[in-house]
Design a protein around this motif. Structure first.
Motif, PDB file in Angstrom:
ATOM      1  N   THR A 186       0.841  -1.225   0.080  1.00 17.38           N
ATOM      2  CA  THR A 186      -0.112   0.019  -0.141  1.00 17.38           C
ATOM      3  C   THR A 186       0.756   1.201  -0.066  1.00 17.38           C
ATOM      4  N   LEU A 187       2.110   1.261  -0.088  1.00 22.81           N
ATOM      5  CA  LEU A 187       2.884   2.177   0.036  1.00 22.81           C
ATOM      6  C   LEU A 187       2.994   3.136  -1.276  1.00 22.81           C
ATOM      7  N   VAL A 188       2.977   2.768  -2.413  1.00 19.39           N
ATOM      8  CA  VAL A 188       2.551   3.685  -3.582  1.00 19.39           C
ATOM      9  C   VAL A 188       1.129   4.503  -3.469  1.00 19.39           C
ATOM     10  N   ARG A 189      -0.011   3.946  -2.970  1.00 18.07           N
ATOM     11  CA  ARG A 189      -0.926   4.324  -2.828  1.00 18.07           C
ATOM     12  C   ARG A 189      -1.159   5.512  -2.001  1.00 18.07           C
ATOM     13  N   SER A 190      -0.588   5.192  -0.636  1.00 18.15           N
ATOM     14  CA  SER A 190      -0.325   6.174   0.262  1.00 18.15           C
ATOM     15  C   SER A 190       0.366   7.522  -0.139  1.00 18.15           C
ATOM     16  N   ILE A 191       1.472   7.262  -0.629  1.00 15.38           N
ATOM     17  CA  ILE A 191       2.312   8.319  -1.409  1.00 15.38           C
ATOM     18  C   ILE A 191       1.280   9.156  -2.464  1.00 15.38           C
ATOM     19  N   ASN A 192       0.553   8.519  -3.154  1.00 11.22           N
ATOM     20  CA  ASN A 192      -0.230   9.192  -4.251  1.00 11.22           C
ATOM     21  C   ASN A 192      -1.363  10.147  -3.473  1.00 11.22           C
ATOM     22  N   THR A 193      -1.767   9.416  -2.697  1.00 10.53           N
ATOM     23  CA  THR A 193      -3.023  10.203  -2.166  1.00 10.53           C
ATOM     24  C   THR A 193      -2.580  11.342  -1.201  1.00 10.53           C
ATOM     25  N   THR A 194      -1.372  11.251  -0.578  1.00 10.00           N
ATOM     26  CA  THR A 194      -0.880  12.344   0.100  1.00 10.00           C
ATOM     27  C   THR A 194      -0.476  13.339  -0.998  1.00 10.00           C
ATOM     28  N   VAL A 195       0.226  13.443  -1.892  1.00 12.79           N
ATOM     29  CA  VAL A 195       0.699  14.125  -2.906  1.00 12.79           C
ATOM     30  C   VAL A 195      -0.494  14.929  -3.412  1.00 12.79           C
ATOM     31  N   VAL A 196      -1.450  14.284  -3.904  1.00 12.80           N
ATOM     32  CA  VAL A 196      -2.647  14.791  -4.397  1.00 12.80           C
ATOM     33  C   VAL A 196      -3.288  15.834  -3.599  1.00 12.80           C
ATOM     34  N   ALA A 197      -3.418  15.338  -2.154  1.00 11.28           N
ATOM     35  CA  ALA A 197      -4.093  16.089  -1.262  1.00 11.28           C
ATOM     36  C   ALA A 197      -3.031  17.593  -0.611  1.00 11.28           C
TER      37      ALA A 197
END
Length: 387
Positions: free
Chosen positions: A242-253
């Motif tokens: 789930t690492l990349v998913r967490s990074i993507n959602t954080t950057v978008v937010a």
């Protein structure tokens, strides 16, 4: 496929992995240092409470060409012992805030400010808040924060287990402490917008943590029925998936929040946006960090103290030691070097790992049964009775 997408695919398949859980002591140390710095900043500087919490008055002047420093020089001696906070608004007007004053003092200061700035007292828009109202707002904000924490803990305990609830609560307190400490160090005012931002941040941090915990729940299902992986290893694998998913959602937010903070508050001079934007920016960053580096390693620490998980760890380490000894003693025997050990196949092995584990793939390829030479003797022989 993009480079980041390829990385996420390889992480999900288990081809590569970063040992977050194994290096948890390092992450704990970093978090402790950051938290101590935040607490020291809070103890030294304290929080600059807005008039909504401390009470006071806000005077908004008409559009003027005077700068902030010029306004401060003109009204400097007319506010008594109370410090005046001057802000230039995007409309060209000036906002003058004076905390901890009474209604009579506010009327007096309004006339003196109008005289200093050469404007009519009626042209100044006053907003006066009594100390009792500010105290009530502070109490309600604290009550709302405590209720939020309690409900989060109950939900996590029901949806997962108490260990994950404790880890999630510690991660939330970690994010809250860091955000408040940054406010104290930077010197931004704490307003109702700040409280709203904090609650939003805690909700986002909880969402990110739930995503990781849900994957961990699926990965460790029936974990005691296999002898290949420890709980910490499966927790680290789930975290990598789930690492990349967490990074993507954080950057978008963070992108729109950065726009609010640096463009709205910095370039456009909309000071009211800073109240909520700073709490969102710092809190989202801290929340993403705590979900990856704090929450899951804490769960692994707590679970490894469970008697069943302790016994599993002993079995896994004992099996690996036995496999290593067999490999050293009989490395040329394919059944010794590649064949699956007892209790390490079928339903006993975790269902998610057979396709991704290179050792399992090697065992399946080289563990096929060799046919005996005697079974080939009757081949290519014509049918019928033997003579």
């Amino acid at each position: 496929m993009s480079r980041l997408g390829n990385l996420g695919h390889r992480l999900h398949r288990g081809e590569i992995a970063y040992d977050f859980v194994g290096k948890r002591k390092l992450w704990y140390g970093v978090s402790i240092l950051i938290t101590v710095a935040a607490i020291l900043g809070l103890a030294v500087n304290g929080l600059k409470l807005g008039i909504e919490f401390s009470g006071g008055a806000v005077f908004t002047t008409p559009k003027t060409s005077m700068s902030v420093s010029q306004v401060q020089d003109r009204i400097g001696g007319d506010t008594g012992d109370h410090q005046a906070l001057v802000q230039k608004l995007g409309t060209g007007s000036v906002r003058i805030q004076i905390s901890d004053i009474t209604l009579d003092e506010a009327k007096q200061y309004q006339g003196e400010i109008a005289k200093d700035l050469d404007i009519k007292p009626a042209d100044i828009d006053p907003q006066i808040i009594g100390p009792s109202w500010g105290e009530e707002i502070s109490k309600k904000a604290f009550e709302g924060l405590v209720i939020f924490m309690v409900l989060v803990t109950i939900y996590m305990a029901i949806a997962f287990e108490w260990r994950k609830a404790v880890a999630a609560l510690i991660a939330l307190l970690h994010d809250l402490t860091i955000t408040i400490g940054v406010y104290a160090i930077v010197g931004f005012e704490v307003t109702p917008g700040t409280v709203i931002g904090l609650l939003t941040v805690l909700g986002y941090s909880l969402y990110d943590t739930v995503v990781v915990f849900d994957g961990l729940k699926e990965t460790t299902k029936d974990i005691t029925k296999q002898n290949r992986y420890t709980y910490s290893e499966l927790a680290n694998r789930s975290l990598n998936q789930t690492l990349v998913r967490s990074i993507n959602t954080t950057v978008v937010a963070l992108l729109p929040v950065a726009g609010l903070l640096f463009v709205g508050g910095g370039l456009l001079g909309a000071g009211t946006l800073n109240d909520i934007a700073l709490s969102l920016f710092v809190g989202l960053t801290a929340g993403a960090y705590s979900s990856i580096f704090i929450a899951t390693p804490l769960v692994a620490d707590l679970k490894e103290r469970d008697p069943e998980i302790k016994a599993l760890r002993k079995r896994v380490l004992a099996k690996r030691a036995a496999d290593a000894r067999r490999g050293e003693q009989g490395g040329d025997d394919p059944q010794d070097s590649h064949g699956p050990a007892d209790g390490d196949h079928g339903d006993g092995d975790h269902g998610d790992h057979g396709d991704d584990d290179p050792h399992a793939a090697t065992a399946g390829a080289s563990g096929s049964r060799r046919e005996s030479p005697s079974r080939n003797r009757g081949r290519n022989r014509p049918s019928g009775k033997r003579r």
